[in-house]
Design an enzyme around this catalytic site. Structure first.
Site, PDB file in Angstrom:
ATOM      1  CE1 TYR A 875     -17.162   2.005   1.572  1.00  0.00           C
ATOM      2  CE2 TYR A 875     -15.207   4.237   2.146  1.00  0.00           C
ATOM      3  CZ  TYR A 875     -16.520   3.867   2.390  1.00  0.00           C
ATOM      4  OH  TYR A 875     -16.979   3.493   3.651  1.00  0.00           O
ATOM      5  CB  ILE A 876      -9.621   1.624  -4.230  1.00  0.00           C
ATOM      6  CG1 ILE A 876      -9.924   3.731  -3.877  1.00  0.00           C
ATOM      7  CG2 ILE A 876      -9.174   1.726  -5.083  1.00  0.00           C
ATOM      8  CD1 ILE A 876      -8.991   4.788  -3.987  1.00  0.00           C
TER       9      ILE A 876
END
Length: 919
Positions: A875-876
């Site tokens: 997600y990052i």
């Protein structure tokens, strides 16, 4: 539109389920408002301190051994490590957590937590679940605290609001800038590529594969790990998108020339290569060697039989193989004692027995197999268990030789030639036959996974390429030349009819480009997030039920990272849900504290999703409306909304926008904002790593990417505590040696310097001494065994047992030394030329190690409810991690394992010469 008088009328029914009215009456709205106001008034000060938008409690989930989601191939199922093993006091690599060292898919497997199945398959999902004991209810500061900063949940909620407000301002600024640039007259000069061009959404590309759209083209997402060792990361000058790997050339002088057969590896820097005009064309030329099939079945010895009611059975080869599947896994009690698993296995097994001539006794008489409980698999289990033990007992040399032979056979399949360059293939092995385990309470668990034949496999390859030769006597199902697809081979499995694909590895350029596009799409969302949030906030009060439900769903997806969810065929798939498919029983509403919503359902991969969250008053009111009587268990919450409708609405804001993009955007944007505020010039490497992890942890909390505390967490923390105590004991012994060298040192140092640390007592010391004795003994024995294996490999005689006895003499000496120290409370100086200076240096080094380990322990304790690896990998945006690494001068290896460095090579190398990159 419903009139005010319609309030008491029952809801409409569709397919036996209650459906909400199409319109919301003003009277109903007002009535719910009054009820809400009363609840808030009753709550008083509680209502003011509600931390909206952040999960306040995660529930427990039960552990289960499950099948990994595979692209294809025979991934090995690893047993869980016992927490009762002897403590290892050796330090792990600094900064690289256990979580990073394990490939993502396998790491997930150990943490999958699902409910136990019950025999009552027809019972509703909520009734079948055994949630177990919930953790104590969270206090206001129970979650959201970093290990070095007591930050109440409300403070984090305020931080979340600040980030969202900044995002709105930034979105408006970006759009204003783009509008201003659009008005500028175009210059008649050669257009230069810019970062802005990369951010613009591409035209919607066509789907991969040849399967129907109903099955999402049958493409199953490939896991991030590969069974093939990844090559070393290249770091060299680029030439038209390609570089020669520095690691591929001989590096050490005097070590002899490199094998001439080895080619210099080229790394394709696709991020520097010219952009293709047609994004849907994936390749122009493609050559590969197909797939590796599992070995053929080896029949059981004649003395190993399946028993039925005490009678040994003679079965066909096909039926015997299926019996062996069950017999080999008797130690997996969770599966073999599952009634659904037993029922499905017994059905498939008896069908095969009937189809292949039946079962016979010693005299050739047919035996009717009617009762599963009369089957005895113990002889089969003992046979396979014995073979397994033999395999484990092989010497290191034998294991290496077997692995080398296997690697040699598989080498031609590990790579393909894609547009003239070598690319790593992900998993080129065809799944072996066996028993399907599934995830959670899968209705087909225990069914037989049939052997895949070449006749079932389609090959995708270039027109000019040589088609791989199928096994002798077989032929491929079809040969395709689809250059808009990225798969190399495809087949359909027999359990769920799903398509399995051979794809490129995670480190390949194709996978890298896929990741890049995912994060660029999240960056594109930056421009629109303010309009989306403003509109769904407005629609939370919409008159149309469909609009209000859609707005509420987007709110939950944005604020709490819920997945959109799809409808499942309950007869063929485990009953898992997402936001749009939530049922009445999955959502519990409470006004203590105000506007509290409890979500409890089986989410993706049958992992139990339990979160207690605080929502805005309007959202709470809407959910109350969506659960309006006479709705009950089984009825849909969002009965006028589907995932397709939701995603279609989202594409109106931005091409390609779907519910899952919010998870990536929220995590990456939040991390970006947190990293901007960081300062750490005078910190050690370990402190900087902890600083990064603290930000990662806040991202997980603010974006609701939390998890339940793992079952082994306490044991891990106890292990780390023991390691720290072991270092303190070692430090104390060195200080006692200083007194032995110079007794006058006691007057030069404060008395506390020589005292035993308060964490140590005599009972622990004696226990630790026993461990050290056993550890040394074990090391000597292993070294002796390895030395003997090396001698045998070199054609020499093994050492005799007398040699081992002589080596073990030092263990006896150590034991005597500890006994003496415990009795006299004195420690004799050790080592060559012991001195006060050397001892003081060693004490200082141990201080550093203790401080480092204390930081690691604090970090791990803070991460117990946060899956840092999941957010960091999925997600990052990895470029944010690279930016942090460059800004604070921390090697990127501290954050990304070797596999991840290869997966994110595009992020690491594309920012080599770029400063000031922002998400």
């Amino acid at each position: 539109m419903s009139s005010d008088s319609d309030d008491d009328m029952p809801l409409a029914r569709t397919n036996g389920k209650h459906v909400s009215e199409a319109h919301i009456s003003k009277a109903e709205d007002k009535a719910l408002d009054k009820a809400q106001d009363k609840a808030m008034e009753k709550a008083g000060s509680k209502a003011k301190n509600v931390a909206v938008g952040i999960s306040v409690r995660n529930g427990p989930v039960d552990e289960m051994d499950i099948d990994e989601p595979l692209t294809n191939g025979n991934a090995k199922r690893k047993s869980r490590g016992s927490t009762s093993k002897a403590v290892n006091y050796n330090d792990s690599p600094e900064g690289e957590s256990d979580e990073d060292a394990v490939p993502l898919a396998k790491r997930q497997k150990t943490s999958k937590n699902v409910v136990e199945s019950e025999s009552d398959d027809d019972a509703p999902l909520a009734a079948k679940r055994k949630p177990g004991k919930l953790p104590p209810k969270a206090t206001e500061t129970a979650y959201g605290e970093s290990s070095d900063d007591d930050q109440p949940l409300t403070a984090l909620a305020k931080k979340k609001v600040e980030i969202e407000q900044h995002a709105a301002k930034e979105a408006k600024a970006i759009r204003a800038k783009e509008a201003k640039e659009a008005k500028k007259p175009k210059k008649s000069v050669k257009k230069e590529e810019s970062d802005d061009e990369d951010v613009k959404p591409k035209t919607k590309r066509k789907s991969n594969g040849t399967a129907s759209a109903k099955k999402s083209n049958g493409v199953k997402k490939e896991e991030s790990d590969s069974d093939v060792p990844l090559s070393k990361k290249a770091s060299a000058k680029k030439t038209n998108g390609k570089v020669k790997s520095e690691n591929a050339s001989p590096a050490k002088k005097g070590k002899g020339k490199k094998d001439e057969s080895e080619e210099v590896e080229e790394v394709y820097r696709w991020w520097d290569a010219p952009k293709k005009e047609d994004d849907s064309i994936k390749w122009d030329t493609l050559q590969h060697n197909g797939v590796v099939f599992p070995p053929e079945y080896e029949p059981l010895p004649k003395n190993v039989k399946l028993l039925y009611d005490g009678t040994p059975l003679t079965l066909s080869i096909e039926a015997e193989e299926i019996a062996g599947f069950f017999g080999a896994m008797l130690n997996s009690t969770h599966n073999v004692e599952n009634p659904t698993f037993q029922k499905n296995f017994f059905r498939d097994f008896t069908d095969e027995v009937k189809k292949t001539g039946g079962a016979k006794d010693r005299d050739g008489n047919k035996v009717a197999i009617k009762d599963f409980d009369k089957l005895d698999f113990k002889a089969i289990f003992n046979y396979y268990d014995g073979k397994s033990q033999e395999k484990k007992a092989r010497s290191s040399a034998e294991k290496k030789a077997d692995k080398a032979e296997k690697d040699k056979l598989e080498a031609p399949f590990t790579q393909c030639i894609w547009d003239g360059r070598k690319e790593q293939v992900g998993n080129f092995r065809v799944e072996p036959p066996g028993l399907f385990r599934g995830r959670g309470e899968h209705p087909k668990t225990g069914s037989v996974k049939r052997r895949v034949t070449p006749e079932q496999i389609s090959i995708n390859i270039g027109k000019e390429a040589t088609v791989p030769t199928p096994p002798e006597g077989h032929k491929w199902k079809s040969i395709q030349h689809d250059n808009k697809a990225t798969w190399l081979a495809m087949w359909q499995e027999n359990i769920n009819g799903a398509y399995k694909y051979v794809m490129l590895a995670a480190k390949s350029s194709i996978k890298g480009q896929s990741d890049f596009k995912k994060f660029e799409k999240a960056r594109e969302l930056k421009k629109h997030i303010d309009r989306i949030r403003k509109e769904y906030t407005k629609d939370l009060k919409a008159e149309l039920m469909a609009d209000r439900q859609r707005a509420t769903a987007v709110y939950l997806i944005d604020k709490f990272a819920l997945r959109a969810g799809n409808e499942k065929d309950s007869e063929n798939e485990a009953e898992t849900v997402g936001c749009c498919s939530l049922k009445f029983e999955h959502v519990t509403l409470s006004n203590d504290p105000p506007n509290t919503v409890i979500f409890d359902f089986l989410g993706k991969d049958s992992i139990r999703f339990y979160q207690e969250v605080r929502v805005d008053a309007q959202v709470f009111k809407n959910l109350k409306m969506f659960k309006k009587s006479p709705k009950s268990d089984g009825d849909d919450i969002f009965d006028r909304l589907t995932t397709t409708q939701l995603n279609k609405h989202l594409t109106g804001y931005m091409p390609g926008l779907s519910a899952k993009v919010f998870r990536t955007y929220n995590a990456s944007y939040t991390m970006s904002e947190l990293l901007k505020d960081l300062k750490g010039s005078n910190m050690s490497i370990q402190e900087k790593i902890k600083l990064y992890n603290d930000c990662n942890r806040k991202v997980a909390i603010l974006c609701n990417h939390k998890r339940t505390v793992g079952a082994g967490h306490e044991a891990q923390m106890e292990k780390m505590t023991d390691r720290i105590k072991g270092l303190r004991y070692q430090q104390w012994r060195i200080k006692q040696m200083m007194i032995d060298i110079d007794p006058k040192i006691k007057k030069k140092k404060p008395a506390s310097y020589f005292e035993l640390h308060e964490d140590l007592d005599q009972e622990w010391i004696e226990s630790h001494q026993k461990f050290l004795i056993e550890e040394q003994k074990s090391k000597i024995e292993k070294k002796f065994q390895k030395d003997n294996e090396k001698l045998v490999a070199d054609g020499q005689k093994e050492m005799k047992a007398k040699e081992l006895t002589e080596r073990l003499a030092v263990v006896g000496e150590l034991e005597k030394k500890f006994k003496k120290e415990n009795k006299t409370k004195k420690v004799d100086a050790e080592g060559k030329g012991p001195s006060i200076e050397k001892c003081e240096t060693n004490v200082e080094k141990l201080d550093e190690r203790i401080n480092t380990m204390n930081l690691q322990a604090e970090d791990r304790e803070g991460n117990k409810e946060v899956a840092l690896g999941t957010s960091k990998i999925n997600y990052i945006d990895p470029r944010l991690t690279v930016v942090f690494s460059k800004k604070f001068d921390v090697p990127v290896e501290k954050f990304f394992s070797k596999t991840l460095r290869e997966k994110f090579a595009w992020a690491i190398e594309s920012l080599e010469d770029e400063d000031g990159w922002e998400f």
